[in-house]
Write a protein that holds these residues in place. Structure first.
Motif, PDB file in Angstrom:
ATOM      1  N   SER A 363       0.828  -1.206   0.000  1.00  0.00           N
ATOM      2  CA  SER A 363       0.000   0.000   0.000  1.00  0.00           C
ATOM      3  C   SER A 363       0.862   1.254   0.000  1.00  0.00           C
ATOM      4  CB  SER A 363      -0.916   0.017   1.232  1.00  0.00           C
ATOM      5  OG  SER A 363      -1.775  -1.107   1.234  1.00  0.00           O
ATOM      6  N   LEU A 364       0.290   2.342  -0.519  1.00  0.00           N
ATOM      7  CA  LEU A 364       0.979   3.618  -0.467  1.00  0.00           C
ATOM      8  C   LEU A 364       1.030   4.113   0.978  1.00  0.00           C
ATOM      9  CD1 LEU A 364      -0.566   5.462  -3.540  1.00  0.00           C
ATOM     10  CD2 LEU A 364       1.646   4.327  -3.390  1.00  0.00           C
ATOM     11  N   PRO A 365       2.071   4.847   1.339  1.00  0.00           N
ATOM     12  CA  PRO A 365       2.156   5.395   2.691  1.00  0.00           C
ATOM     13  C   PRO A 365       0.972   6.310   2.973  1.00  0.00           C
ATOM     14  CG  PRO A 365       4.241   5.640   1.512  1.00  0.00           C
ATOM     15  CD  PRO A 365       3.233   5.216   0.509  1.00  0.00           C
ATOM     16  N   GLN A 366       0.494   6.298   4.194  1.00  0.00           N
ATOM     17  CA  GLN A 366      -0.578   7.191   4.603  1.00  0.00           C
ATOM     18  C   GLN A 366      -0.030   8.593   4.794  1.00  0.00           C
ATOM     19  OE1 GLN A 366      -2.738   5.820   8.019  1.00  0.00           O
ATOM     20  NE2 GLN A 366      -4.067   7.622   8.119  1.00  0.00           N
ATOM     21  N   THR A 367      -0.814   9.601   4.411  1.00  0.00           N
ATOM     22  CA  THR A 367      -0.421  10.985   4.594  1.00  0.00           C
ATOM     23  C   THR A 367      -1.076  11.544   5.851  1.00  0.00           C
ATOM     24  OG1 THR A 367      -0.138  11.373   2.229  1.00  0.00           O
ATOM     25  CG2 THR A 367      -0.482  13.312   3.614  1.00  0.00           C
TER      26      THR A 367
END
Length: 372
Positions: A363-367
């Motif tokens: 998954s993409l990193p959470q912002t």
């Protein structure tokens, strides 16, 4: 120019609350960078290059500060339109545009755009008639970290001809633009470009072309490892030059990296460790297919530090994917780490998560927006 940096305690707090990896953005730092540029070059009209980091919190903060925006595609145009940012606050600064992008520009009310060929003039005239256009001139600068002039910009001897051609197609030939390349380390490249542009303005007016705008593009540096670039000093030299030589035009700029790089931290955790050829290898939950994609796409050397004390030795930091290319740092000094220990990357906000992928199913990193 300072950098946003989380404390060990704050990084741990965020990791406990949200998990890792995390992209942590300080909008207060975005504002500080914006205001410094305004202060150092007061006449400059700022168009944030959203390709550097299009995080909604950054765009919203800059919108509120009165910034304008540099867009390069229909996707970027539509994102800004979704935030109720009008086309009057955008410049379509991709010298080679898609038809879909031009249709989006027309719909959004964008009337200012750049070009560097007759083919581009023909497209603009068909889809955005009466647009104000700026001819992009090629600037020789092999010293730039990323030399954009390899791909864009017409030779200076063709600029007047291109501006005349734009006029014959019903467009408003209104300006000249350039880009010295990404992460300029001194003002010298700008000063050389200004000499070229001043000459072109005078020639254009001799040919009946009223140049109203000069767009100096991006290139202002962000803090980086092993580099001594003083962005504030570069701005001071740019300001001196434009005050002395360009009182007769409106000045624009398209900062991207400068605005967002120093405002973002990446928090990542160790997920595995082993010895390989006598060296410690630490495997992280983020890698070059994630937040550290700038290692591949932006020539960026990330400043990564362990949030743990202890005697340091040379180690390798690897990402989580099954690709052996996924090495974040081949050599870095750090203490002995264990699974779950945190590392922090500073100055990681430009061309990082924006070019990340979900390769290998990660998954993409959470912002997270840091609350000052």
């Amino acid at each position: 120019m300072n950098s946003f940096k989380l404390t060990k305690e704050n990084a741990q707090m965020l990791a406990n609350q949200y998990g890792t990896p995390l992209e942590v953005i300080s909008v207060r730092h975005i504002e500080a960078n914006y205001r410094l540029l305004q202060e150092r070059i007061p006449r400059l009209k700022i168009y944030y290059a959203i390709k550097a980091n299009p995080a909604t919190c950054i765009l919203q903060k800059l919108k509120d500060l009165g910034s304008n925006f540099d867009v390069a595609s229909d996707g970027e145009i539509e994102k800004l339109a979704g935030l109720n940012i009008s086309g009057e606050r955008m410049i379509y600064a991709n010298p080679v545009k898609t038809v879909r992008g031009l249709k989006a520009a027309q719909k959004a009310g964008i009337r200012r755009m750049t070009f560097d060929s007759k083919t581009e003039v023909d497209k603009i005239a068909e889809y955005v008639p009466n647009a104000e256009v700026l001819a992009r001139v090629k600037i020789d600068n092999s010293d730039a970290v990323v030399d954009l002039n390899i791909k864009f910009g017409a030779e200076r001897q063709h600029i007047i001809e291109l501006l005349k051609y734009a006029q014959t197609k019903g467009l408003k030939a209104a300006g000249i633009c350039f880009h010295v390349g990404s992460q300029a380390l001194s003002a010298d490249d700008y000063l050389r470009a200004f000499d070229v542009v001043r000459n072109l303005i005078d020639k254009a007016r001799q040919n009946g072309i009223d140049i109203k705008y000069v767009d100096i593009g991006g290139g202002l540096p962000a803090p980086a490892l092993n580099e001594n670039a003083d962005a504030a000093e570069i701005m001071a030299q740019i300001n001196k030059c434009i005050e002395e030589n360009f009182a007769d035009v409106e000045l624009w700029a398209e900062p991207g990296r400068y605005m967002c790089a120093s405002a973002v931290n990446i928090v990542t955790a160790v997920i595995g460790k082993q010895k390989r050829s006598g060296r410690d290898w630490y495997y992280l939950d983020d890698g070059i297919y994630g937040s550290f994609s700038g290692k591949l796409f932006d020539h960026w050397d990330y400043d990564i530090m362990a949030l743990k004390e202890g005697e340091k030795s040379v180690a390798t930091l690897a990402g989580p994917s099954c690709d052996s290319l996924d090495i974040v740092k081949s050599q870095v000094l750090c203490p002995q780490l264990e699974t779950g220990d945190l590392l922090l990357a500073v100055n990681a906000g430009a061309y990082s998560r924006v070019s990340a992928t979900t390769f290998n199913g990660f998954s993409l990193p959470q912002t997270v927006v840091w609350k000052e």
